[in-house]
Enzyme design. Structure first.
Site, PDB file in Angstrom:
ATOM      1  N   ASP A 183     -18.628  54.041 -46.963  1.00  0.00           N
ATOM      2  CA  ASP A 183     -19.014  54.017 -45.479  1.00  0.00           C
ATOM      3  C   ASP A 183     -17.843  54.306 -44.563  1.00  0.00           C
ATOM      4  O   ASP A 183     -17.372  53.443 -44.011  1.00  0.00           O
ATOM      5  CB  ASP A 183     -19.654  52.831 -45.643  1.00  0.00           C
ATOM      6  CG  ASP A 183     -20.791  52.421 -46.303  1.00  0.00           C
ATOM      7  OD1 ASP A 183     -21.527  53.680 -46.914  1.00  0.00           O
ATOM      8  OD2 ASP A 183     -21.127  51.497 -46.461  1.00  0.00           O
TER       9      ASP A 183
ATOM     10  N   ASP B   9     -25.428  53.639 -56.002  1.00  0.00           N
ATOM     11  CA  ASP B   9     -24.704  53.141 -54.979  1.00  0.00           C
ATOM     12  C   ASP B   9     -24.723  51.570 -55.275  1.00  0.00           C
ATOM     13  O   ASP B   9     -25.216  51.129 -56.656  1.00  0.00           O
ATOM     14  CB  ASP B   9     -25.675  53.167 -53.793  1.00  0.00           C
ATOM     15  CG  ASP B   9     -24.672  52.657 -52.506  1.00  0.00           C
ATOM     16  OD1 ASP B   9     -23.358  52.551 -52.595  1.00  0.00           O
ATOM     17  OD2 ASP B   9     -25.397  52.443 -51.561  1.00  0.00           O
TER      18      ASP B   9
ATOM     19  N   GLU C 268     -20.231  48.177 -57.154  1.00  0.00           N
ATOM     20  CA  GLU C 268     -18.881  47.688 -57.510  1.00  0.00           C
ATOM     21  C   GLU C 268     -18.916  46.564 -58.496  1.00  0.00           C
ATOM     22  O   GLU C 268     -18.127  46.234 -59.253  1.00  0.00           O
ATOM     23  CB  GLU C 268     -18.180  47.214 -56.137  1.00  0.00           C
ATOM     24  CG  GLU C 268     -17.767  48.228 -55.164  1.00  0.00           C
ATOM     25  CD  GLU C 268     -19.171  48.978 -54.732  1.00  0.00           C
ATOM     26  OE1 GLU C 268     -20.158  48.500 -54.694  1.00  0.00           O
ATOM     27  OE2 GLU C 268     -18.937  50.341 -54.435  1.00  0.00           O
TER      28      GLU C 268
END
Ligand code: GLC
Length: 649
Positions: A409, A305, A308
């Site tokens: 999300d 996670d 980015e």
């Protein structure tokens, strides 16, 4: 036929693995230089459907939208948000049997029937490799593209089981409760995800020993009951002098640097972190081998996670100023924009080391996340002698060789079930076969009805995981009373596991798609061109789920004669249906789907864990004669088409 046209000196993203013939001219597109950018333009006919772009918001037909490839940590999945977590620069012109991939790690803007009607306009770096595939149909073009991207990631069979997750599970007691509640209610389960609260101060490769005094023993206790633990691993390593992983990373030069040449620091969950330089093979290997911490404790599944990379604040921009903060509070959309703007500014202060050269992160931003998945996967393949589960949030084309993705999300709302379906088809076209969404929705409060309808969709997606955020209504399948209906839908998943696993493995081994739009199989049928609430799953099935609140029936269009299958939690009942429209009743506890003409669907026994799935006594539904079943021990790396056997009716 696939060819490539090179502009400038493109960065080697390693998206494409196979050699591709270089040519001088583009098909359909013209290129024009605009300062240091290139602008690619292609006229579109009024009724042309444009697929692709993997993980982007909105419809599967990308016409009418503006999409920006710039990986972003964003919980806004509404149609007008131009960037999600990933960048998949592939466009598929359905009618022409043509696809085109703009291979650049930098920001790219796709305006499809947007700035000017009837035109595709792609604006990106002047250094770009453009791959183009011309084939008889869009489906063939995509398969040819996937063949040069390389084989899709092969998860172990247990990764096709049902997973339960929640940001908020803290300690052994929480995990034991989740396992027991599922098992006591007879609801199938294969793994439980551990979110950041398992860690010691949100440090990767650590565990809070007060919450988990003996993780190895605990993992073994759960595995004994068929349940695996799947911990999260975030991109950033906490700046923490004295701590082993941090010290090693610094000593070995594995972290990204800043403008001054020191180590870049960015605020994420643990506070200030350094970002591993995933573009550097040495750093990738170093990071990948850290997973020994978990594999030594018997853990073999992970989610990556914040890759980015997500940035909450940095010492350069320190987030928005006071006035901006007040405005942001009043206007949430501004808040999103402000955070994005701050992160975008910060990306200019991060540097990588590539082949001895210092490269600014901003210019290669979109391949960072995918290379984290790669680091994880390559590390695990050194540490283990069998298959493992890896899926991540941020990605670029090519990362589908190393792991899967989940779509981040989302929200507990009806539109996001449809978005889930759209994403699955678009992600498959980009080589991400192992994918899924947070079933039930991450943000917001789920309802019984929403969860049941959502499960009836994700029962067909390779990654089937229920995940939600802290502070939202609990949404485990046993939370809504009367577990019968949940048992029924989840049991369907397990009865379909021989098929789902077999279709996935065949698709991965043959550079094919596991989920695809109807237009790929029925290119002549005008009615399916814009059909986004029906999809093909594997070679035998078409799904047409209910995605509307309150609905108990829906209209389904069959592009050919099919067999309607209804599962009521106990039995499958089959009804032959002719080509055309049908109104189908689907009570909440039922699942209805269709078998294509001339195909067979193998279904197994009702079991509550993937280790109990067998293929000795499969029931064969549908009007076909044979079915190619791929089956192995679910763990071996020796996955070849030799593992296929022919089942006859
Ligand atoms: C991010 C992830 C989400 C996770 C949370 C806490 O928002 O997308 O899945 O639960 O971080 O780790």
């Amino acid at each position: 036929m696939i060819t490539k046209v090179l502009f400038g000196t493109p960065f080697m993203t390693e998206a494409v693995m196979q050699p591709v013939k270089q040519v001088e001219t583009l098909r359909y597109f013209t290129a024009e230089k605009k300062e240091d950018q290139l602008c690619f333009v292609c006229p579109l006919e009024p009724d042309e459907v444009v697929y692709g772009l993997g993980e982007t918001t909105g419809a599967m037909n990308k016409r009418g939208g503006r999409y920006i490839s710039f990986n972003t940590d964003t919980a806004d999945h509404s149609d007008d948000n131009p960037s999600l977590y990933a960048s998949h620069n592939l466009l598929v012109l359905e009618k022409r049997g043509f696809c085109i991939f703009f291979d650049t790690p930098a920001r790219a803007v796709f305006e499809i029937d947007y700035r000017k009607s009837g035109q595709i306009r792609v604006t990106c770096s002047e250094h770009v490799a453009v791959y183009q595939v011309e084939a008889a149909t869009a489906y063939e073009a995509v398969r040819e593209f996937l063949a040069v991207v390389g084989p899709a990631y092969l998860p172990p069979r247990w990764a096709f089981g049902y997973g339960q997750s929640r940001y908020g599970y803290e300690c052994e007691k929480d995990f034991r409760q989740v396992m027991e509640c599922h098992q006591n209610a007879g609801i199938p389960l294969d793994y439980i995800c551990m979110d950041i609260d398992y860690m010691d101060g949100y440090r990767d490769f650590t565990v809070d020993t007060e919450k988990f005094p003996n993780l190895k023993k605990f993992a073994a206790e759960l595995l004994d009951r068929g349940i695996r633990l799947v911990p999260i691993v975030d991109a950033g390593i906490k700046v923490d002098p004295g701590e082993r992983v941090y010290e090693e990373g610094v000593k070995n030069g594995c972290f990204c640097t800043n403008v001054e040449g020191g180590l870049f620091r960015g605020g994420v969950w643990p506070g200030m972190t350094h970002f591993p330089d995933f573009l550097d093979p040495k750093a990738r290997r170093w990071f990948g081998l850290q997973y020994r911490f978990y594999t030594d404790q018997g853990i073999e599944g992970f989610w990556n996670d914040m890759n980015e990379p997500a940035l909450f604040y940095t010492e350069y921009t320190k987030g928005p100023k006071r006035m901006e903060q007040i405005l942001n509070f009043i206007f949430p959309r501004l808040r999103r924009n402000a955070r994005d703007r701050a992160a975008i500014r910060d990306y200019r202060y991060i540097f990588h080391q590539v082949d001895g050269k210092r490269i600014c992160h901003y210019d290669v931003h979109n391949i960072y996340g995918g290379n984290m998945i790669r680091a994880t996967s390559e590390g695990l393949s050194e540490l283990l002698d069998h298959r493992y589960l890896v899926f991540g949030r941020s990605s670029y084309i090519g990362a589908g060789r190393y792991g899967g993705v989940w779509t981040g999300d989302n929200t507990s709302c009806w539109e996001h079930i449809l978005l889930n379906m759209r994403h699955m088809a678009s992600l498959n076209m980009c080589g991400f076969l192992y994918c899924g969404a947070d079933t039930g929705g991450f943000m917001g409060n789920c309802t019984r009805e929403l969860l049941l309808r959502w499960l009836a969709v994700s029962a067909f997606t390779p990654l089937m995981r229920n995940h939600s955020s802290k502070g939202t209504r609990a949404q485990e399948a046993y939370r809504f009373g009367d577990p019968e209906a949940f048992r029924s839908i989840l049991m369907l998943r397990y009865r379909l596991l021989p098929y789902i696993y077999s279709e996935y493995m065949k698709a991965a081994l043959r550079s094919d798609l596991y989920i695809k739009p109807l237009a790929f199989e029925y290119p002549e049928d005008q009615r399916v061109k814009n059909m986004e609430d029906q999809l093909l799953v594997g070679q035998s099935i078409m799904i047409a789920p209910i995605v509307t609140k309150g609905a108990t029936q829906r209209t389904v269009y069959l592009p050919e004669d099919m067999t309607m299958v209804r599962y009521d939690g106990q039995n499958f009942s089959c009804t032959p249906c002719s080509k055309g429209e049908h109104t189908v009743e689907v009570p909440l506890s039922h699942a209805v789907f269709f078998i294509r003409s001339g195909k067979l669907l193998p279904v197994g026994k009702a079991v509550t864990n993937s280790r109990d799935v067998t293929v000795d006594d499969l029931q064969l539904l549908g009007d076909g004669d044979t079915y190619e079943l791929y089956w192995d021990d679910g763990m071996t790396r020796d996955c070849t088409l030799n593992n296929i056997r022919l089942l006859k009716k």
